[in-house]
Design a protein around this motif. Structure first.
Motif, PDB file in Angstrom:
ATOM      1  N   ARG A   1      34.497  54.861   3.132  1.00 50.80           N
ATOM      2  CA  ARG A   1      33.828  55.620   2.069  1.00 50.80           C
ATOM      3  C   ARG A   1      32.325  55.402   2.143  1.00 50.80           C
ATOM      4  NH1 ARG A   1      37.282  57.109  -2.224  1.00 50.80           N
ATOM      5  NH2 ARG A   1      39.392  56.217  -2.090  1.00 50.80           N
ATOM      6  N   PRO A   2      31.548  56.306   1.526  1.00 43.83           N
ATOM      7  CA  PRO A   2      30.082  56.123   1.509  1.00 43.83           C
ATOM      8  C   PRO A   2      29.695  54.864   0.740  1.00 43.83           C
ATOM      9  CG  PRO A   2      30.696  58.362   0.848  1.00 43.83           C
ATOM     10  CD  PRO A   2      31.958  57.550   0.859  1.00 43.83           C
ATOM     11  N   CYS A   3      28.587  54.244   1.163  1.00 44.13           N
ATOM     12  CA  CYS A   3      28.031  53.117   0.409  1.00 44.13           C
ATOM     13  C   CYS A   3      27.521  53.635  -0.923  1.00 44.13           C
ATOM     14  CB  CYS A   3      26.901  52.455   1.185  1.00 44.13           C
ATOM     15  SG  CYS A   3      27.439  51.630   2.686  1.00 44.13           S
ATOM     16  N   THR A   4      27.737  52.878  -1.980  1.00 42.04           N
ATOM     17  CA  THR A   4      27.303  53.337  -3.307  1.00 42.04           C
ATOM     18  C   THR A   4      26.203  52.474  -3.883  1.00 42.04           C
ATOM     19  OG1 THR A   4      29.086  52.004  -4.315  1.00 42.04           O
ATOM     20  CG2 THR A   4      29.553  54.334  -3.826  1.00 42.04           C
ATOM     21  N   ASN A   5      25.664  51.503  -3.120  1.00 43.90           N
ATOM     22  CA  ASN A   5      24.583  50.677  -3.642  1.00 43.90           C
ATOM     23  C   ASN A   5      23.550  50.393  -2.565  1.00 43.90           C
ATOM     24  OD1 ASN A   5      25.993  48.909  -2.036  1.00 43.90           O
ATOM     25  ND2 ASN A   5      26.616  47.569  -3.702  1.00 43.90           N
TER      26      ASN A   5
ATOM     27  N   ASP B   1      21.981  38.518  -8.655  1.00 42.31           N
ATOM     28  CA  ASP B   1      23.242  37.903  -8.262  1.00 42.31           C
ATOM     29  C   ASP B   1      23.528  38.140  -6.779  1.00 42.31           C
ATOM     30  OD1 ASP B   1      25.420  36.364  -8.800  1.00 42.31           O
ATOM     31  OD2 ASP B   1      26.595  37.948  -9.743  1.00 42.31           O
ATOM     32  N   ALA B   2      23.270  39.375  -6.311  1.00 43.73           N
ATOM     33  CA  ALA B   2      23.547  39.709  -4.915  1.00 43.73           C
ATOM     34  C   ALA B   2      22.644  38.922  -3.965  1.00 43.73           C
ATOM     35  CB  ALA B   2      23.361  41.209  -4.695  1.00 43.73           C
ATOM     36  N   ILE B   3      21.361  38.773  -4.339  1.00 45.69           N
ATOM     37  CA  ILE B   3      20.419  38.074  -3.461  1.00 45.69           C
ATOM     38  C   ILE B   3      20.679  36.575  -3.446  1.00 45.69           C
ATOM     39  CG2 ILE B   3      17.984  37.494  -3.126  1.00 45.69           C
ATOM     40  CD1 ILE B   3      17.329  40.291  -4.268  1.00 45.69           C
ATOM     41  N   THR B   4      20.866  35.982  -4.616  1.00 44.44           N
ATOM     42  CA  THR B   4      21.064  34.532  -4.664  1.00 44.44           C
ATOM     43  C   THR B   4      22.398  34.126  -4.056  1.00 44.44           C
ATOM     44  OG1 THR B   4      21.907  34.722  -6.942  1.00 44.44           O
ATOM     45  CG2 THR B   4      19.566  34.182  -6.653  1.00 44.44           C
ATOM     46  N   ALA B   5      23.362  35.045  -4.026  1.00 45.78           N
ATOM     47  CA  ALA B   5      24.638  34.739  -3.369  1.00 45.78           C
ATOM     48  C   ALA B   5      24.448  34.492  -1.879  1.00 45.78           C
ATOM     49  CB  ALA B   5      25.632  35.882  -3.594  1.00 45.78           C
ATOM     50  N   CYS B   6      23.378  35.055  -1.327  1.00 45.46           N
ATOM     51  CA  CYS B   6      23.085  34.871   0.102  1.00 45.46           C
ATOM     52  C   CYS B   6      22.362  33.555   0.372  1.00 45.46           C
ATOM     53  CB  CYS B   6      22.241  36.036   0.620  1.00 45.46           C
ATOM     54  SG  CYS B   6      23.074  37.642   0.520  1.00 45.46           S
ATOM     55  N   VAL B   7      21.831  32.935  -0.673  1.00 39.56           N
ATOM     56  CA  VAL B   7      21.185  31.616  -0.539  1.00 39.56           C
ATOM     57  C   VAL B   7      21.769  30.698  -1.615  1.00 39.56           C
ATOM     58  CG1 VAL B   7      19.016  32.179   0.610  1.00 39.56           C
ATOM     59  CG2 VAL B   7      19.240  32.650  -1.816  1.00 39.56           C
ATOM     60  N   PRO B   8      23.053  30.369  -1.462  1.00 31.47           N
ATOM     61  CA  PRO B   8      23.734  29.600  -2.509  1.00 31.47           C
ATOM     62  C   PRO B   8      23.245  28.160  -2.587  1.00 31.47           C
ATOM     63  CG  PRO B   8      25.125  29.780  -0.568  1.00 31.47           C
ATOM     64  CD  PRO B   8      23.923  30.647  -0.316  1.00 31.47           C
ATOM     65  N   LEU B   9      23.419  27.590  -3.754  1.00 29.68           N
ATOM     66  CA  LEU B   9      23.134  26.175  -3.959  1.00 29.68           C
ATOM     67  C   LEU B   9      24.427  25.382  -3.793  1.00 29.68           C
ATOM     68  CD1 LEU B   9      20.866  26.481  -7.096  1.00 29.68           C
ATOM     69  CD2 LEU B   9      20.169  25.450  -4.938  1.00 29.68           C
TER      70      LEU B   9
ATOM     71  N   CYS C   1      13.374  28.253  -4.300  1.00 26.59           N
ATOM     72  CA  CYS C   1      12.198  29.132  -4.238  1.00 26.59           C
ATOM     73  C   CYS C   1      12.589  30.595  -4.470  1.00 26.59           C
ATOM     74  CB  CYS C   1      11.503  28.987  -2.886  1.00 26.59           C
ATOM     75  SG  CYS C   1      10.523  27.478  -2.720  1.00 26.59           S
ATOM     76  N   VAL C   2      13.680  31.023  -3.859  1.00 30.73           N
ATOM     77  CA  VAL C   2      14.144  32.399  -4.063  1.00 30.73           C
ATOM     78  C   VAL C   2      14.426  32.642  -5.539  1.00 30.73           C
ATOM     79  CG1 VAL C   2      16.059  33.997  -3.629  1.00 30.73           C
ATOM     80  CG2 VAL C   2      15.054  32.713  -1.731  1.00 30.73           C
ATOM     81  N   ARG C   3      15.054  31.694  -6.179  1.00 26.12           N
ATOM     82  CA  ARG C   3      15.370  31.840  -7.610  1.00 26.12           C
ATOM     83  C   ARG C   3      14.106  31.855  -8.466  1.00 26.12           C
ATOM     84  NH1 ARG C   3      19.673  30.264  -5.057  1.00 26.12           N
ATOM     85  NH2 ARG C   3      21.754  30.533  -5.955  1.00 26.12           N
ATOM     86  N   MET C   4      13.134  31.038  -8.105  1.00 25.88           N
ATOM     87  CA  MET C   4      11.887  31.030  -8.869  1.00 25.88           C
ATOM     88  C   MET C   4      11.198  32.389  -8.822  1.00 25.88           C
ATOM     89  SD  MET C   4      10.015  27.315  -8.469  1.00 25.88           S
ATOM     90  CE  MET C   4      10.175  27.115  -6.703  1.00 25.88           C
ATOM     91  N   MET C   5      11.174  33.001  -7.638  1.00 26.73           N
ATOM     92  CA  MET C   5      10.543  34.324  -7.516  1.00 26.73           C
ATOM     93  C   MET C   5      11.283  35.371  -8.339  1.00 26.73           C
ATOM     94  SD  MET C   5       9.316  34.677  -3.539  1.00 26.73           S
ATOM     95  CE  MET C   5      10.842  34.123  -2.786  1.00 26.73           C
ATOM     96  N   LEU C   6      12.602  35.359  -8.227  1.00 24.43           N
ATOM     97  CA  LEU C   6      13.402  36.384  -8.905  1.00 24.43           C
ATOM     98  C   LEU C   6      13.446  36.178 -10.420  1.00 24.43           C
ATOM     99  CD1 LEU C   6      16.420  36.615  -6.416  1.00 24.43           C
ATOM    100  CD2 LEU C   6      14.493  38.193  -6.625  1.00 24.43           C
TER     101      LEU C   6
ATOM    102  N   MET D   1      20.481  44.560 -17.016  1.00 24.85           N
ATOM    103  CA  MET D   1      21.771  44.473 -16.327  1.00 24.85           C
ATOM    104  C   MET D   1      21.626  44.848 -14.855  1.00 24.85           C
ATOM    105  SD  MET D   1      24.072  43.352 -18.372  1.00 24.85           S
ATOM    106  CE  MET D   1      25.655  43.872 -17.734  1.00 24.85           C
ATOM    107  N   PHE D   2      20.816  45.852 -14.577  1.00 21.53           N
ATOM    108  CA  PHE D   2      20.586  46.272 -13.197  1.00 21.53           C
ATOM    109  C   PHE D   2      19.900  45.155 -12.406  1.00 21.53           C
ATOM    110  CE2 PHE D   2      17.436  48.012 -10.193  1.00 21.53           C
ATOM    111  CZ  PHE D   2      18.301  48.598  -9.269  1.00 21.53           C
ATOM    112  N   THR D   3      18.870  44.549 -13.000  1.00 16.88           N
ATOM    113  CA  THR D   3      18.132  43.505 -12.279  1.00 16.88           C
ATOM    114  C   THR D   3      19.003  42.281 -12.035  1.00 16.88           C
ATOM    115  OG1 THR D   3      17.227  42.500 -14.310  1.00 16.88           O
ATOM    116  CG2 THR D   3      15.939  44.273 -13.281  1.00 16.88           C
ATOM    117  N   VAL D   4      19.907  41.977 -12.956  1.00 18.12           N
ATOM    118  CA  VAL D   4      20.769  40.809 -12.763  1.00 18.12           C
ATOM    119  C   VAL D   4      21.784  41.070 -11.647  1.00 18.12           C
ATOM    120  CG1 VAL D   4      22.457  39.261 -13.839  1.00 18.12           C
ATOM    121  CG2 VAL D   4      20.456  39.983 -15.118  1.00 18.12           C
ATOM    122  N   GLN D   5      22.225  42.311 -11.523  1.00 22.13           N
ATOM    123  CA  GLN D   5      23.091  42.655 -10.386  1.00 22.13           C
ATOM    124  C   GLN D   5      22.381  42.336  -9.079  1.00 22.13           C
ATOM    125  OE1 GLN D   5      24.216  46.784 -10.704  1.00 22.13           O
ATOM    126  NE2 GLN D   5      25.996  46.353 -11.970  1.00 22.13           N
TER     127      GLN D   5
END
Length: 354
Positions: free
Chosen positions: A350-354, A24-32, A63-68, A17-21
Motif C-alpha cells: 500500500r502507499p506510504c501514509t506518513n 516519538d518516531a525520532i527518539t525511537a531511533c535513538v533509544p535510551l 542531545c536529540v531529546r533536548m533539541m526536540l 499531538m502531531f509533534t509528539v508523533q
C-alpha cells in the motif's frame, strides 16, 4: 517572511499531538537504555563501569531529546506546555485535576536544581540554563559565549546532571499526550485536495506540467500520451519487463472479477505466499478501492533480475508520459518473482501514509 497562521485552541492541541508523533518516531531511533530510563536520583546515570562508547550513545540520545523538547518549554513556541495546560484546564474533555498535577510537576520535575562550576570560577545555574547552553551553543545554533562554556566542562559531567531532567520532561510530554488521547484530541488533519502530491527530483530539466487527461496527476512534470507514443513505449520495453506488466495486469483483472476465480488466482501467485493471500477477498477489495487504476510502464527490479515491482496508480483516465525523475505519492506496488521462467505475484504494498 510568511506570517504565522492564527489557529484556535483545538488546533493547537492537534498540533501538539502531531509533534509528539514525530518526537516519538525520532527518539525511537535513538533509544535510551532501560537502566537510564529507570535510574534513581542517587545514581542518575546507572552507567558506572560502562564503556565510553555506551556513554556517548546515551549522550547522543539525550542531545536529540533536548533539541526536540525545546518547543514544549520555550515561551515563544505555540506548543509550550504551560500554554497547552491553560487550554486543557478550560476544556471540558480533560481531567482538570490530572492537568493540574502535571503543571505542578512541570515547575520542579526533580525537586532539586543544579549548578555547574567552571574552571574560571563562573557558574551556570539550573537545568534550563545548562540545556540552553548546549542547544544554542552547538546543536541548533553557534552562540560563541555558550560554546565557550561548553568547552569548560566535559559532556559526561553535563550528562550526569541533565539526563534525569531531560527524561523527566519527556515523561511529562508523553503524559500530556495520553491525557489528550483520553480527551479524544485528534492529530492534524491532512490537507484535502484533488491532485497527487509530487516531488520533482530534477527541475533543471524544465519539463512542463502538461498532464491534462488525468487531472489528478496534473502536478507531474510530463504530458498526455497519444496512441503512437504508447505503442513506441510498449515496443521498447525489455521482454522481461513486458512479461511482468502483463502478469500484473492479468492478476489485477482477476481480482476485479466477481465471483473470484480462486483457481486462476492461486495459479497467478507464488505458492509459498498463499497464506498471505487467504481467500483473495482482501486483495480484491483493495484493488477495487483504487479508482481508474493504471500500471506504470517502468518496471523496477530491486533485489535482482528475478524480482519485479510494478507501480499501480489511481485516477489514470488517460495515459501520460514523463522524462523527469519524480517521487509520486498514493502509489501502490505489485511485487512479483520469477518462478520457473514465469512471473508470479507475491504481494501488494500500500502507499506510504506518513
Amino acid at each position: 517572511m510568511n506570517k504565522a497562521s492564527k489557529i484556535d485552541n483545538a488546533s493547537l492541541l492537534s498540533l501538539f499531538m502531531f509533534t509528539v508523533q514525530e518526537y516519538d518516531a525520532i527518539t525511537a531511533c535513538v533509544p535510551l537504555p532501560t537502566k537510564i530510563e529507570c535510574s534513581s536520583i542517587s545514581d542518575p546515570l546507572g552507567l558506572r563501569g560502562s564503556k565510553i562508547e555506551d556513554i556517548e550513545m546515551v549522550w547522543t540520545a539525550i542531545c536529540v531529546r533536548m533539541m526536540l523538547q525545546r518547543k514544549y518549554f520555550s515561551n515563544s513556541e505555540r506548543v509550550q506546555l504551560k500554554k497547552l495546560f491553560d487550554i486543557a484546564e478550560t476544556d471540558s474533555r480533560f481531567n482538570t485535576k490530572a492537568v493540574g498535577d502535571l503543571r505542578k510537576r512541570l515547575k520542579q520535575p526533580l525537586g532539586r536544581d543544579i549548578e555547574l562550576m567552571l574552571q574560571n570560577g563562573n557558574d551556570v545555574q539550573g537545568h534550563f540554563s545548562n540545556i540552553e547552553d548546549i542547544v544554542y551553543g552547538s546543536l541548533l545554533h553557534a552562540d560563541y559565549d555558550r560554546a565557550m562554556r561548553l568547552q569548560a566542562i566535559p559532556n559526561h559531567a553535563r550528562l550526569h546532571a541533565l539526563a534525569p531532567f531531560v527524561i523527566s520532561r519527556e515523561q511529562i510530554i508523553f503524559r500530556f499526550r495520553d491525557l489528550c488521547i483520553s480527551a479524544e484530541v485528534p492529530t492534524l488533519a491532512r490537507i484535502d485536495g484533488d491532485k497527487a502530491a509530487v516531488l520533482n527530483l530534477d527541475t533543471s530539466r524544465g519539463e512542463a506540467k502538461e498532464v491534462i487527461g488525468s487531472p489528478y496527476w496534473s502536478n507531474v512534470a510530463g504530458h498526455d500520451a497519444d496512441v503512437p507514443e504508447v505503442v513506441d513505449i510498449i515496443k521498447a520495453l525489455p521482454v522481461d519487463d513486458a512479461s511482468a506488466i502483463l502478469a500484473a495486469d492479468s492478476f489485477i483483472n482477476l481480482l476485479l472479477k466477481k465471483p473470484l476465480d480462486i483457481r486462476s488466482l492461486t495459479s497467478a501467485v507464488c505458492q509459498d505466499s498463499l497464506a498471505y493471500w487467504g481467500d483473495f477477498e482482501d486483495a480484491s477489495e483493495m484493488i477495487r478501492s483504487i479508482p481508474q487504476i493504471g500500471a506504470a510502464s517502468k518496471v523496477a527490479h530491486e533485489g535482482g533480475t528475478d524480482y519485479a515491482q510494478v507501480k499501480l496508480l489511481p485516477h489514470v483516465s488517460n495515459a501520460w508520459i514523463t522524462s523527469t525523475p519524480q517521487y509520486l505519492t498514493n502509489v501502490y506496488q505489485l511485487h512479483l518473482e520469477k518462478r520457473r521462467g514465469e512471473w508470479k505475484v507475491c504481494g501488494i504494498v500500500r502507499p506510504c501514509t506518513n
